[in-house]
Design a protein around this motif. Structure first.
Motif, PDB file in Angstrom:
ATOM      1  N   THR A 143       0.884  -1.162   0.000  1.00 11.45           N
ATOM      2  CA  THR A 143       0.000   0.000   0.000  1.00 11.45           C
ATOM      3  C   THR A 143       0.922   1.212   0.000  1.00 11.45           C
ATOM      4  O   THR A 143       1.502   1.548   1.045  1.00 11.45           O
ATOM      5  N   PRO A 144       1.133   1.847  -1.154  1.00 10.11           N
ATOM      6  CA  PRO A 144       2.139   2.907  -1.267  1.00 10.11           C
ATOM      7  C   PRO A 144       2.001   3.970  -0.183  1.00 10.11           C
ATOM      8  O   PRO A 144       0.915   4.471   0.081  1.00 10.11           O
ATOM      9  N   GLY A 145       3.135   4.270   0.457  1.00  4.45           N
ATOM     10  CA  GLY A 145       3.157   5.273   1.510  1.00  4.45           C
ATOM     11  C   GLY A 145       2.658   4.799   2.857  1.00  4.45           C
ATOM     12  O   GLY A 145       2.723   5.543   3.841  1.00  4.45           O
ATOM     13  N   GLU A 146       2.181   3.538   2.931  1.00  3.51           N
ATOM     14  CA  GLU A 146       1.596   3.056   4.183  1.00  3.51           C
ATOM     15  C   GLU A 146       2.217   1.742   4.669  1.00  3.51           C
ATOM     16  O   GLU A 146       2.510   1.589   5.838  1.00  3.51           O
ATOM     17  N   ARG A 147       2.453   0.790   3.746  1.00  8.85           N
ATOM     18  CA  ARG A 147       3.081  -0.464   4.146  1.00  8.85           C
ATOM     19  C   ARG A 147       3.566  -1.254   2.937  1.00  8.85           C
ATOM     20  O   ARG A 147       3.047  -1.093   1.826  1.00  8.85           O
ATOM     21  N   THR A 148       4.548  -2.084   3.165  1.00  2.86           N
ATOM     22  CA  THR A 148       4.987  -3.058   2.174  1.00  2.86           C
ATOM     23  C   THR A 148       5.367  -4.335   2.910  1.00  2.86           C
ATOM     24  O   THR A 148       5.994  -4.297   3.964  1.00  2.86           O
ATOM     25  N   GLY A 183       9.049  -6.641   6.117  1.00  4.85           N
ATOM     26  CA  GLY A 183       8.392  -5.454   5.586  1.00  4.85           C
ATOM     27  C   GLY A 183       8.398  -4.319   6.592  1.00  4.85           C
ATOM     28  O   GLY A 183       9.065  -4.376   7.628  1.00  4.85           O
ATOM     29  N   GLN A 184       7.627  -3.300   6.270  1.00 10.35           N
ATOM     30  CA  GLN A 184       7.548  -2.128   7.136  1.00 10.35           C
ATOM     31  C   GLN A 184       6.163  -1.518   7.035  1.00 10.35           C
ATOM     32  O   GLN A 184       5.557  -1.475   5.958  1.00 10.35           O
ATOM     33  N   ILE A 185       5.663  -1.039   8.172  1.00 10.63           N
ATOM     34  CA  ILE A 185       4.395  -0.329   8.246  1.00 10.63           C
ATOM     35  C   ILE A 185       4.680   1.070   8.776  1.00 10.63           C
ATOM     36  O   ILE A 185       5.505   1.248   9.677  1.00 10.63           O
ATOM     37  N   LYS A 186       4.016   2.055   8.209  1.00 13.73           N
ATOM     38  CA  LYS A 186       4.235   3.450   8.595  1.00 13.73           C
ATOM     39  C   LYS A 186       4.160   3.612  10.114  1.00 13.73           C
ATOM     40  O   LYS A 186       3.248   3.116  10.765  1.00 13.73           O
ATOM     41  N   GLY A 187       5.141   4.312  10.661  1.00 15.81           N
ATOM     42  CA  GLY A 187       5.200   4.518  12.102  1.00 15.81           C
ATOM     43  C   GLY A 187       6.134   3.554  12.809  1.00 15.81           C
ATOM     44  O   GLY A 187       6.426   3.730  14.002  1.00 15.81           O
ATOM     45  N   GLY A 188       6.617   2.544  12.088  1.00 20.99           N
ATOM     46  CA  GLY A 188       7.537   1.571  12.683  1.00 20.99           C
ATOM     47  C   GLY A 188       8.721   1.325  11.767  1.00 20.99           C
ATOM     48  O   GLY A 188       8.769   1.806  10.630  1.00 20.99           O
ATOM     49  N   LEU A 219      15.975 -17.379 -10.157  1.00 21.85           N
ATOM     50  CA  LEU A 219      16.050 -16.854  -8.804  1.00 21.85           C
ATOM     51  C   LEU A 219      15.343 -15.512  -8.760  1.00 21.85           C
ATOM     52  O   LEU A 219      15.601 -14.653  -9.599  1.00 21.85           O
ATOM     53  N   ASP A 220      14.454 -15.345  -7.788  1.00 23.67           N
ATOM     54  CA  ASP A 220      13.717 -14.088  -7.639  1.00 23.67           C
ATOM     55  C   ASP A 220      14.371 -13.222  -6.565  1.00 23.67           C
ATOM     56  O   ASP A 220      14.739 -13.712  -5.498  1.00 23.67           O
ATOM     57  N   LEU A 221      14.478 -11.934  -6.865  1.00 21.90           N
ATOM     58  CA  LEU A 221      15.085 -10.961  -5.956  1.00 21.90           C
ATOM     59  C   LEU A 221      14.122  -9.814  -5.719  1.00 21.90           C
ATOM     60  O   LEU A 221      13.428  -9.369  -6.632  1.00 21.90           O
ATOM     61  N   GLN A 222      14.068  -9.336  -4.473  1.00 21.73           N
ATOM     62  CA  GLN A 222      13.341  -8.112  -4.165  1.00 21.73           C
ATOM     63  C   GLN A 222      14.115  -7.300  -3.141  1.00 21.73           C
ATOM     64  O   GLN A 222      14.633  -7.846  -2.166  1.00 21.73           O
ATOM     65  N   LEU A 223      14.183  -5.989  -3.374  1.00 22.25           N
ATOM     66  CA  LEU A 223      14.869  -5.068  -2.472  1.00 22.25           C
ATOM     67  C   LEU A 223      13.843  -4.139  -1.832  1.00 22.25           C
ATOM     68  O   LEU A 223      12.841  -3.785  -2.455  1.00 22.25           O
ATOM     69  N   TYR A 224      14.122  -3.744  -0.598  1.00 24.55           N
ATOM     70  CA  TYR A 224      13.259  -2.758   0.061  1.00 24.55           C
ATOM     71  C   TYR A 224      14.114  -1.707   0.747  1.00 24.55           C
ATOM     72  O   TYR A 224      14.902  -2.029   1.653  1.00 24.55           O
ATOM     73  N   ASP A 225      13.949  -0.443   0.345  1.00 18.69           N
ATOM     74  CA  ASP A 225      14.645   0.686   0.960  1.00 18.69           C
ATOM     75  C   ASP A 225      13.925   1.112   2.230  1.00 18.69           C
ATOM     76  O   ASP A 225      12.719   1.397   2.196  1.00 18.69           O
ATOM     77  N   GLU A 226      14.682   1.168   3.337  1.00 19.41           N
ATOM     78  CA  GLU A 226      14.109   1.569   4.619  1.00 19.41           C
ATOM     79  C   GLU A 226      13.357   2.890   4.517  1.00 19.41           C
ATOM     80  O   GLU A 226      13.841   3.857   3.916  1.00 19.41           O
ATOM     81  N   ASP A 227      12.139   2.923   5.072  1.00 20.06           N
ATOM     82  CA  ASP A 227      11.274   4.098   5.155  1.00 20.06           C
ATOM     83  C   ASP A 227      10.693   4.547   3.813  1.00 20.06           C
ATOM     84  O   ASP A 227      10.016   5.579   3.761  1.00 20.06           O
ATOM     85  N   SER A 228      10.930   3.784   2.754  1.00 18.04           N
ATOM     86  CA  SER A 228      10.352   4.173   1.457  1.00 18.04           C
ATOM     87  C   SER A 228       8.855   3.867   1.411  1.00 18.04           C
ATOM     88  O   SER A 228       8.086   4.576   0.764  1.00 18.04           O
ATOM     89  N   LEU A 229       8.441   2.800   2.085  1.00 13.47           N
ATOM     90  CA  LEU A 229       7.038   2.344   2.070  1.00 13.47           C
ATOM     91  C   LEU A 229       6.524   2.187   0.644  1.00 13.47           C
ATOM     92  O   LEU A 229       5.357   2.429   0.350  1.00 13.47           O
TER      93      LEU A 229
END
Length: 243
Positions: free
Chosen positions: A39-44, A120-125, A195-205
């Motif tokens: 959910t862009p801007g809220e969680r991934t 993952g990350q949720i907004k506020g954490g 092989l599947d790869l996924q990256l997540y930038d901290e706080d990007s949501l």
């Protein structure tokens, strides 16, 4: 068999999984084992799966169904306020699916087990990473345990233990993981490309970069061949045993 890794870095999260499943040497197929919700801007949220394919597919379908059915008041991973609560929802779904198989008269309960990596990350954490067991309990990654492996873990673990650095770049982490996967693929025919790869930038949501490495991918082949050559060179440089 499966091999999948979830890794926590200072700059975010890195996930990689193979796609091979087999029911004997003459029945090998390719199935996705990495799933994500955003959910862009809220969680991934990203989920890696290992174990019985019917079980893992049922868990993913159950989680997906609950995100799309407003009339279904079962908890949804897109509504949970924290990643800890998401982990609880996912672990409960896994346990529920396994119990359904058991009630259906299936023999050998353990044959329907599965293990999951959730991150993952949720907004506020902050971003968080969990390892979820088939019994429905889970543990969280921390400074002492910054990455999780599931499936065929032993062949690819030594390089991760020796070379992991929380401050490494995504490019360095991808290189490290490809070496780990290459070692596993060469030692176990049950693990294989793509092989599947996924990256997540901290706080990007935001859903991060996704990539798929086929067996003939030029970069993957370069890593494989270069690593093999480097190992041989390192062995030659070690002192000989005196006889």
């Amino acid at each position: 068999m499966t091999y999948a890794v979830g890794m926590r870095l200072s700059r975010g999260l890195v996930f990689m999984s193979d796609t091979r499943t087999n029911a004997g040497v003459d029945n090998i197929s390719t199935f996705k084992k990495m799933f994500s919700w955003n959910t862009p801007g809220e969680r991934t949220i990203t989920l890696l799966t290992a174990g019985n394919l019917a079980t893992t597919q049922a868990v993913v379908s159950l989680l997906e169904e609950r995100t799309k059915s407003p009339e279904n008041r079962a908890p949804s991973i897109l509504e949970a306020p924290t990643m800890f609560q998401v982990a609880r929802i996912v672990s409960k779904a896994l346990k529920e699916v396994i119990e359904v198989h058991s009630r259906g008269g299936q023999q050998a309960d353990s044959a329907f087990h599965a293990t999951l990596i959730l991150g993952g990350q949720i907004k506020g954490g902050q971003s968080r990473l969990f390892l979820i067991y088939p019994e429905g309990n889970f543990i969280e990654a921390g400074d002492d345990t910054p990455f999780f492996q599931i499936g065929e873990t032993k062949y690819g673990r030594p390089i991760l233990v020796r070379a992991y650095d929380p401050n490494m770049s995504f490019a360095e982490a991808i290189k490290l993981l490809l070496v780990s996967f290459d070692s596993t693929i060469k030692a176990n025919l049950g693990v294989g490309a793509p092989l599947d790869l996924q990256l997540y930038d901290e706080d990007s949501l935001e859903a991060g970069r996704k990539e798929r490495f086929e067996a003939e991918d030029p970069y993957f082949k370069t890593i494989s061949e270069s690593w093999g050559g480097a190992l041989k060179h390192a062995l030659e440089q070690l002192p000989d045993f005196e006889t």
